[in-house]
Design an enzyme around this catalytic site. Structure first.
Site, PDB file in Angstrom:
ATOM      1  N   THR A   1     -16.075  -7.580  -0.963  1.00 14.20           N
ATOM      2  CA  THR A   1     -16.138  -5.672  -1.793  1.00 14.20           C
ATOM      3  C   THR A   1     -16.624  -5.854  -2.587  1.00 14.20           C
ATOM      4  O   THR A   1     -17.009  -5.117  -3.734  1.00 14.20           O
ATOM      5  CB  THR A   1     -15.124  -4.866  -1.590  1.00 14.20           C
ATOM      6  OG1 THR A   1     -13.960  -5.667  -1.072  1.00 14.20           O
ATOM      7  CG2 THR A   1     -14.980  -4.953   0.290  1.00 14.20           C
TER       8      THR A   1
ATOM      9  N   LYS B   1       0.612  -0.910  -0.192  1.00 17.89           N
ATOM     10  CA  LYS B   1      -0.200   0.138  -0.131  1.00 17.89           C
ATOM     11  C   LYS B   1       1.512   1.207   0.147  1.00 17.89           C
ATOM     12  O   LYS B   1       0.256   2.566  -0.086  1.00 17.89           O
ATOM     13  CB  LYS B   1      -0.789   0.300   1.003  1.00 17.89           C
ATOM     14  CG  LYS B   1      -2.002  -1.369   1.117  1.00 17.89           C
ATOM     15  CD  LYS B   1      -3.215  -0.885   2.280  1.00 17.89           C
ATOM     16  CE  LYS B   1      -4.291  -2.217   1.656  1.00 17.89           C
ATOM     17  NZ  LYS B   1      -4.057  -3.392   1.630  1.00 17.89           N
TER      18      LYS B   1
HETATM   19  O1  LIG Z   1     -15.449  -7.943   4.664  1.00 20.48           O
HETATM   20  C1  LIG Z   1     -14.509  -7.696   3.709  1.00 20.48           C
HETATM   21  C2  LIG Z   1     -13.160  -7.482   4.275  1.00 20.48           C
HETATM   22  C3  LIG Z   1     -12.086  -7.024   3.365  1.00 20.48           C
HETATM   23  N1  LIG Z   1     -12.471  -7.336   1.840  1.00 20.48           N
HETATM   24  C4  LIG Z   1     -11.575  -7.519   0.724  1.00 20.48           C
HETATM   25  O2  LIG Z   1     -10.369  -8.578   1.027  1.00 20.48           O
HETATM   26  C5  LIG Z   1      -8.698  -7.678   0.628  1.00 20.48           C
HETATM   27  C6  LIG Z   1      -8.680  -8.070   1.741  1.00 20.48           C
HETATM   28  O3  LIG Z   1      -8.660  -6.519   2.984  1.00 20.48           O
HETATM   29  P1  LIG Z   1      -8.350  -6.876   4.475  1.00 20.48           P
HETATM   30  O4  LIG Z   1      -9.152  -6.180   5.293  1.00 20.48           O
HETATM   31  O5  LIG Z   1      -7.843  -8.417   4.485  1.00 20.48           O
HETATM   32  O6  LIG Z   1      -6.413  -6.430   4.116  1.00 20.48           O
HETATM   33  P2  LIG Z   1      -5.982  -4.807   3.306  1.00 20.48           P
HETATM   34  O7  LIG Z   1      -5.910  -5.423   1.344  1.00 20.48           O
HETATM   35  O8  LIG Z   1      -7.537  -3.471   3.148  1.00 20.48           O
HETATM   36  O9  LIG Z   1      -4.439  -4.507   4.407  1.00 20.48           O
HETATM   37  C7  LIG Z   1      -3.936  -5.117   4.514  1.00 20.48           C
HETATM   38  O10 LIG Z   1      -2.849  -5.851   3.945  1.00 20.48           O
HETATM   39  C8  LIG Z   1      -1.997  -4.697   3.737  1.00 20.48           C
HETATM   40  C9  LIG Z   1      -1.066  -5.097   2.305  1.00 20.48           C
HETATM   41  O11 LIG Z   1      -1.487  -5.020   1.284  1.00 20.48           O
HETATM   42  C10 LIG Z   1      -1.475  -4.116   4.766  1.00 20.48           C
HETATM   43  O12 LIG Z   1      -1.128  -4.648   5.434  1.00 20.48           O
HETATM   44  C11 LIG Z   1      -2.774  -3.557   6.227  1.00 20.48           C
HETATM   45  O13 LIG Z   1      -1.925  -3.169   7.136  1.00 20.48           O
HETATM   46  C12 LIG Z   1      -3.890  -5.250   6.364  1.00 20.48           C
HETATM   47  O14 LIG Z   1      -5.022  -4.820   7.070  1.00 20.48           O
HETATM   48  C13 LIG Z   1      -8.707  -6.743   0.220  1.00 20.48           C
HETATM   49  O15 LIG Z   1      -9.551  -6.522  -0.834  1.00 20.48           O
HETATM   50  C14 LIG Z   1     -10.948  -6.039   0.680  1.00 20.48           C
HETATM   51  O16 LIG Z   1     -11.663  -5.381  -0.032  1.00 20.48           O
HETATM   52  C15 LIG Z   1     -14.050  -8.225   1.563  1.00 20.48           C
HETATM   53  O17 LIG Z   1     -14.033  -8.777   0.908  1.00 20.48           O
HETATM   54  N2  LIG Z   1     -14.708  -8.178   2.719  1.00 20.48           N
END
Ligand SMILES: O=c1ccn([C@@H]2O[C@H](COP(=O)(O)OP(=O)(O)O[C@H]3O[C@H](CO)[C@H](O)[C@H](O)[C@H]3O)[C@@H](O)[C@H]2O)c(=O)[nH]1
Length: 321
Positions: A172, A107
Site C-alpha cells: 500500500t 485501531k
Molecule cells: O496487499 C496489501 C495488504 C496490506 N498491506 C499493508 O500491510 C499492513 C497490514 O495490513 P493487514 O491487512 O495485515 O492488517 P490491518 O492493519 O489492515 O488490520 C489488521 O490488524 C489490526 C490491528 O491493527 C486488526 O487486528 C485487524 O483486524 C487486522 O485485519 C497495512 O499497513 C496495509 O496497508 C499492504 O501493504 N499490501
C-alpha cells in the site's frame, strides 16, 4: 488460546462460536475431550449465557474485524462488536464468572473506520461495567493489540502467496507503519490480563513497529526472492500509522515492564473536572504511535517472522529450511 489453556492444565474449556465448520476443524486438530463446543452468537444472549455456566474465566474475541466489510456494513459491526460485547459482560455477571478479558485493537485508538470505532465502543462498554456496578462480582478488562503476524487474512500470508504465484507483491505504502507482534505474544498478553486485572483495566503489550517496506523486504529475503513491489496506495479506511495508547492513557498508566496497565478513569459523572480541571501531567506525554515507536530493521523483522511456526513450515515447503 485454547491450546494454551489446555497446556496449562485447564479441566474444561468451552468454545462458543458461530461457525460449525471451524469448530469441526478444531475438534479434529485438537482432539481433546476437555473442550466443549457451543454453537451460538454474541448477538444471542441466551447462547452466551448457556456457554458460560460453570465457567470462571472468559476470553472475548468474537468480532467483525475486517476493516472494509465494517465500512460497508457498520451496523453489523455495532451489533457484534458493541451490543455483542455488552451481552458477554452482562451474561458473565449474571452467571458469576470471575473475570472477562475483551480483545481490542490499536485501531480503536483515534479510530477512522467503523471497525475501530466499534472496538473503541466495546472498550467503553467494558470499562463502564465497574463504574455502573460498584458491587460487580465480575472483573472486566481489555487488552489492546497491534497487528498479529500471520493472523487470518493478514498481509504476511498474502505476500507469501503472491511470491508463490510469481506475482509482484502489493504494497500500500512502504512508509506506512504498524505495531507487529506474534501470536504467542498476544496470548501472553491475554494471560497477563487474566492474572492481573482489576475492574476496568486496559493492558497493552509494548512492541516495536516497522514500516511495510521493511516487512515486505524481510518476507522477500526469507523466501529468497528479489523484492518486486507493486505500490497500490492506501486502502479504504486505513491510517498511515496506528496508536496503541493515547497520551491521556499513558499519563494514568502503570509500567509493568513488558506491559502498560491503564487504569479506568474512575471519575464520577460530575462535569466540573471535564470542563474546568485539566491535567498538566498529560501535556508531558506523547501518544504511543507506530511512527515514533522503536522501529525494527529488516534483520529484526526477519528474526520475528522466523520465530513463527507458520513461516518455518512455509520455508520448509519451499525447501529453504
Ligand atoms: O496487499 C496489501 C495488504 C496490506 N498491506 C499493508 O500491510 C499492513 C497490514 O495490513 P493487514 O491487512 O495485515 O492488517 P490491518 O492493519 O489492515 O488490520 C489488521 O490488524 C489490526 C490491528 O491493527 C486488526 O487486528 C485487524 O483486524 C487486522 O485485519 C497495512 O499497513 C496495509 O496497508 C499492504 O501493504 N499490501
Amino acid at each position: 488460546m485454547v491450546r494454551y489453556l489446555l497446556d496449562q492444565g485447564s479441566d474444561r474449556v468451552h468454545v462458543l462460536s458461530r461457525d460449525e465448520a471451524k469448530q469441526d476443524q478444531m475438534r479434529h486438530d485438537l482432539g481433546d475431550n476437555r473442550i466443549r463446543y457451543f454453537l451460538g452468537d454474541v448477538r444471542d444472549y441466551d447462547s452466551i449465557r448457556a456457554a458460560m455456566l460453570g465457567v470462571t474465566h472468559v476470553f472475548h474475541a468474537a468480532a467483525l474485524k475486517q476493516v472494509p466489510s465494517a465500512e460497508f456494513f457498520p451496523m453489523q459491526a455495532v451489533k457484534t462488536n458493541v451490543t455483542g460485547s455488552e451481552n458477554v459482560v452482562k451474561a458473565a455477571e449474571e452467571v458469576g464468572v470471575e473475570s472477562v478479558v475483551c480483545l481490542s485493537t490499536d485501531k480503536a485508538v483515534y479510530p477512522v473506520n467503523a471497525m475501530g470505532m466499534t472496538k473503541a465502543l466495546m472498550e467503553k462498554v467494558a470499562q463502564s461495567h465497574g463504574l455502573e456496578n460498584p458491587q460487580a462480582k465480575t472483573v472486566v478488562s481489555c487488552v489492546r493489540y497491534g497487528n498479529v503476524l500471520y493472523s487470518r487474512g493478514s498481509v504476511v500470508p498474502l505476500f507469501i502467496n503472491q511470491l508463490k504465484a510469481g506475482k509482484k507483491i502489493t504494497v500500500t505504502d512502504p512508509d506506512m507503519t504498524r505495531f507487529m507482534m506474534s501470536l504467542d505474544q498476544s496470548v501472553d498478553l491475554v494471560h497477563y490480563a487474566m492474572n492481573n486485572a482489576e475492574q476496568g483495566d486496559l493492558f497493552i503489550r509494548k512492541v516495536p513497529s516497522c514500516t511495510i517496506g521493511t516487512l515486505a523486504a524481510a518476507v522477500c529475503e526469507l523466501f529468497e526472492r528479489v523484492p518486486d513491489m507493486n505500490i497500490i496506495g492506501t486502502r479504504h479506511g486505513e491510517k498511515l500509522s496506528e496508536q496503541l495508547a493515547t497520551r491521556e492513557e499513558l499519563a494514568r498508566a502503570v509500567d509493568h515492564g513488558d506491559y502498560f496497565r491503564v487504569t479506568a478513569d474512575k471519575r464520577q459523572l460530575d462535569y466540573t473536572p471535564f470542563f474546568e480541571e485539566g491535567s498538566k501531567t498529560v501535556n508531558t506525554y506523547e501518544d504511543y504511535d507506530s511512527h515514533t515507536a522503536r522501529h525494527m530493521d529488516v534483520e529484526e523483522t526477519k528474526d520475528l517472522l522466523l520465530s513463527l511456526p507458520e513461516i518455518q513450515r512455509e520455508r520448509k515447503n519451499w525447501g529453504l529450511a
